[in-house]
Design an enzyme around this catalytic site. Sequence first.
Site, PDB file in Angstrom:
ATOM      1  N   THR A   1      12.025  -3.904  -0.923  1.00 19.74           N
ATOM      2  CA  THR A   1      11.526  -3.712  -2.290  1.00 19.74           C
ATOM      3  C   THR A   1      12.537  -2.892  -3.087  1.00 19.74           C
ATOM      4  O   THR A   1      12.895  -1.781  -2.690  1.00 19.74           O
ATOM      5  CB  THR A   1      10.168  -2.993  -2.255  1.00 19.74           C
ATOM      6  OG1 THR A   1       9.276  -3.819  -1.514  1.00 19.74           O
ATOM      7  CG2 THR A   1       9.619  -2.780  -3.661  1.00 19.74           C
TER       8      THR A   1
ATOM      9  N   ARG B   1       1.177  -7.102   4.242  1.00 23.43           N
ATOM     10  CA  ARG B   1       0.440  -5.848   4.406  1.00 23.43           C
ATOM     11  C   ARG B   1       0.537  -5.442   5.858  1.00 23.43           C
ATOM     12  O   ARG B   1       0.315  -6.281   6.740  1.00 23.43           O
ATOM     13  CB  ARG B   1      -1.051  -6.043   4.059  1.00 23.43           C
ATOM     14  CG  ARG B   1      -1.320  -6.345   2.611  1.00 23.43           C
ATOM     15  CD  ARG B   1      -2.647  -7.028   2.458  1.00 23.43           C
ATOM     16  NE  ARG B   1      -2.691  -8.274   3.209  1.00 23.43           N
ATOM     17  CZ  ARG B   1      -3.797  -8.961   3.479  1.00 23.43           C
ATOM     18  NH1 ARG B   1      -4.970  -8.504   3.092  1.00 23.43           N
ATOM     19  NH2 ARG B   1      -3.745 -10.092   4.159  1.00 23.43           N
ATOM     20  N   GLU B   2       0.864  -4.191   6.112  1.00 19.63           N
ATOM     21  CA  GLU B   2       0.883  -3.739   7.494  1.00 19.63           C
ATOM     22  C   GLU B   2      -0.509  -3.954   8.083  1.00 19.63           C
ATOM     23  O   GLU B   2      -1.517  -3.746   7.408  1.00 19.63           O
ATOM     24  CB  GLU B   2       1.282  -2.258   7.573  1.00 19.63           C
ATOM     25  CG  GLU B   2       2.754  -2.071   7.305  1.00 19.63           C
ATOM     26  CD  GLU B   2       3.204  -0.629   7.390  1.00 19.63           C
ATOM     27  OE1 GLU B   2       2.590   0.152   8.136  1.00 19.63           O
ATOM     28  OE2 GLU B   2       4.173  -0.293   6.697  1.00 19.63           O
TER      29      GLU B   2
ATOM     30  N   LEU C   1     -10.943  -2.387  -4.294  1.00 24.05           N
ATOM     31  CA  LEU C   1     -11.834  -1.565  -5.116  1.00 24.05           C
ATOM     32  C   LEU C   1     -12.606  -0.584  -4.241  1.00 24.05           C
ATOM     33  O   LEU C   1     -13.659  -0.106  -4.626  1.00 24.05           O
ATOM     34  CB  LEU C   1     -12.792  -2.463  -5.905  1.00 24.05           C
ATOM     35  CG  LEU C   1     -12.161  -3.325  -7.009  1.00 24.05           C
ATOM     36  CD1 LEU C   1     -13.199  -4.251  -7.638  1.00 24.05           C
ATOM     37  CD2 LEU C   1     -11.518  -2.468  -8.097  1.00 24.05           C
TER      38      LEU C   1
ATOM     39  N   CYS D   1       4.580   2.002   1.013  1.00 20.84           N
ATOM     40  CA  CYS D   1       4.879   1.069  -0.078  1.00 20.84           C
ATOM     41  C   CYS D   1       4.252   1.481  -1.396  1.00 20.84           C
ATOM     42  O   CYS D   1       4.971   1.774  -2.361  1.00 20.84           O
ATOM     43  CB  CYS D   1       4.417  -0.327   0.312  1.00 20.84           C
ATOM     44  SG  CYS D   1       5.185  -0.849   1.840  1.00 20.84           S
TER      45      CYS D   1
HETATM   46  C1  UGA Z   1       1.124  -3.015   0.331  1.00 22.83           C
HETATM   47  C2  UGA Z   1       0.724  -4.291  -0.400  1.00 22.83           C
HETATM   48  O1  UGA Z   1      -0.680  -4.507  -0.253  1.00 22.83           O
HETATM   49  C3  UGA Z   1       1.491  -5.494   0.151  1.00 22.83           C
HETATM   50  O2  UGA Z   1       1.169  -6.656  -0.599  1.00 22.83           O
HETATM   51  C4  UGA Z   1       2.996  -5.207   0.059  1.00 22.83           C
HETATM   52  O3  UGA Z   1       3.766  -6.257   0.600  1.00 22.83           O
HETATM   53  C5  UGA Z   1       3.310  -3.943   0.819  1.00 22.83           C
HETATM   54  O4  UGA Z   1       2.538  -2.853   0.260  1.00 22.83           O
HETATM   55  C6  UGA Z   1       4.769  -3.647   0.700  1.00 22.83           C
HETATM   56  O5  UGA Z   1       5.240  -3.391  -0.405  1.00 22.83           O
HETATM   57  O6  UGA Z   1       5.500  -3.767   1.697  1.00 22.83           O
HETATM   58  P1  UGA Z   1       0.465  -1.923   2.698  1.00 22.83           P
HETATM   59  O7  UGA Z   1       1.272  -0.738   2.254  1.00 22.83           O
HETATM   60  O8  UGA Z   1       0.694  -2.465   4.067  1.00 22.83           O
HETATM   61  O9  UGA Z   1       0.709  -3.158   1.689  1.00 22.83           O
HETATM   62  O10 UGA Z   1      -1.044  -1.496   2.608  1.00 22.83           O
HETATM   63  P2  UGA Z   1      -2.303  -1.876   1.689  1.00 22.83           P
HETATM   64  O11 UGA Z   1      -3.186  -2.784   2.418  1.00 22.83           O
HETATM   65  O12 UGA Z   1      -1.858  -2.270   0.336  1.00 22.83           O
HETATM   66  O13 UGA Z   1      -3.016  -0.443   1.599  1.00 22.83           O
HETATM   67  C7  UGA Z   1      -2.356   0.650   0.948  1.00 22.83           C
HETATM   68  C8  UGA Z   1      -3.240   1.877   0.930  1.00 22.83           C
HETATM   69  O14 UGA Z   1      -4.324   1.694   0.027  1.00 22.83           O
HETATM   70  C9  UGA Z   1      -3.873   2.257   2.264  1.00 22.83           C
HETATM   71  O15 UGA Z   1      -3.767   3.659   2.424  1.00 22.83           O
HETATM   72  C10 UGA Z   1      -5.323   1.817   2.125  1.00 22.83           C
HETATM   73  O16 UGA Z   1      -6.197   2.561   2.918  1.00 22.83           O
HETATM   74  C11 UGA Z   1      -5.537   2.079   0.628  1.00 22.83           C
HETATM   75  N1  UGA Z   1      -6.629   1.274   0.030  1.00 22.83           N
HETATM   76  C12 UGA Z   1      -6.558  -0.081   0.030  1.00 22.83           C
HETATM   77  C13 UGA Z   1      -7.710   1.921  -0.577  1.00 22.83           C
HETATM   78  O17 UGA Z   1      -7.781   3.162  -0.608  1.00 22.83           O
HETATM   79  N2  UGA Z   1      -8.689   1.168  -1.153  1.00 22.83           N
HETATM   80  C14 UGA Z   1      -8.640  -0.186  -1.165  1.00 22.83           C
HETATM   81  O18 UGA Z   1      -9.565  -0.812  -1.722  1.00 22.83           O
HETATM   82  C15 UGA Z   1      -7.562  -0.828  -0.562  1.00 22.83           C
END
Ligand code: UGA
Length: 464
Positions: free
Chosen positions: A120, A154-155, A269, A279
């Site tokens: 990125t 997403r991880e 949400l 990320c």
């Molecule tokens: C994120 C993006 O979702 C991916 O599409 C992207 O490719 C990736 O970054 C990247 O740039 O490499 P990731 O960091 O693996 O993916 O994790 P997410 O699933 O996005 O979650 C991020 C954080 O948000 C976590 O701490 C999760 O617990 C939190 N979260 C997620 C919430 O607090 N509420 C939600 O409704 C969803």
Amino acid sequence: MKISVIGTGYVGLVTGGCLAQIGHEVLCTDNDASKIGILNDGGLPIYEPGLEKIIDQARRDRRLRFSANPADATQGDVIFICVGTPPLSNGDADLSAIDHVARTIATESTSPKLVVEKSTVPARTGEELKRALSVYGRKSNLKFRVASNPEFLREGTAVDDFLHPDRIVVGAEDEQTEKQMKDIYRPVLERSFTCPFHAPSACPADLQPSWIVTTINSAELIKHASNSFLALKISYANMVSDLAEALGADIKEVMQAVGLDPRIGSRFLNPGLGFGGFCLPKDLQAFVHLAERSGVDFTMLREVERVNKKRINRFIEKTRQALWVIKGKQVGVLGVAFKANTDDVRFSPAVDLIEHLLAEGARVCAYDPEAMERARAVLPQIEYKKSAYDAAEDSEALLIATEWDEFRKLDWDRIRDVMARPLIIDGRNLLSPAEIKAHGFEYYCFGRPNLATASWHENGVLSK
Ligand code: UGA
């Protein structure tokens, strides 16, 4: 096609493993010899569901090799750059690893290459990458083409995301690049690869990915704009959650109905401890900096960041409200990873939370199904337990910090009986208040009424 991948972090290993899975001959390189050592010995330096299976298969089929010499990457016709772009102290992305890789490719190549940015990066990095390749490659006079192919993995579900993407974005400047990129992804677009998740020809039909070709600048911008929008959704949900709590509404009910509008969508949400990981926080910061340097006011995204940072304080406030005094008390923490299904603790809200608890004088026992080894490196001063039950034993409160599925299905009677006080503070709204109350717990969560006091029989036995 002969493809090289530089960088064997979460993105590089998943990209390399999946490109091999769909039929390419792949070489993954990393200058961290210890990671390559683990990979060459048949192991994996990270936990990512499904990755072991496809990498083992690719090793057996001799479609995937590993090298600790990044110069070996020039053996490929196409080189994917998957190195880290961590945040600098001012919030900008540190692009020094990309610069370094560009020099290696430019000086070590003996044939023309297509160089693909997967890391990125801020918009216009492709322009700098092209310039670096031509400046440092001037002696060989080779032609280097550049493409941007942002990842949306997403991880925790990265392998599935790679093989069943909703979109594949390619920033390309000529037809040859576009065609070469399409050839690489053809098996994914046509579903002609062996899927490690679904039976033959059973990959869900509604997962047909969109193939999107843009300029390089647009492709780079798409990635930052996507991650920042996801962050914005989470912070919005957190703000509404605080209001729901103040007004006696239930955030789950609210967001379920809000998300049913297809213009909004139901995902991302969930309120709670906020977003973390390597990320969203760093991409948001880098995006704000990029906008400000470009003369565009992105105050709105600064607020997203501010709202997120306050989540930990809010959680600590809840803990204080529940425990009265935190100092000297034993607290069990469930989850250290930044989210479920990963062992990654970078910028984890759980780690931040534990640091706050330690600063308040709590004694912390933690348990995480996958992330404890990595957590030990950043938080050596706490006690790590073998199970959620061990973390609960003698604790005055059990704090849920990561949304692991296994924390939904614990034996709550057993947990209650081993705790010094049956109190749960749920930072991910994982549990049902009614159910947990029925097991005799005090229960605090986000955006829903707290169940602050358990009712007791006169003889001190909990009533259910
Ligand atoms: C994120 C993006 O979702 C991916 O599409 C992207 O490719 C990736 O970054 C990247 O740039 O490499 P990731 O960091 O693996 O993916 O994790 P997410 O699933 O996005 O979650 C991020 C954080 O948000 C976590 O701490 C999760 O617990 C939190 N979260 C997620 C919430 O607090 N509420 C939600 O409704 C969803």
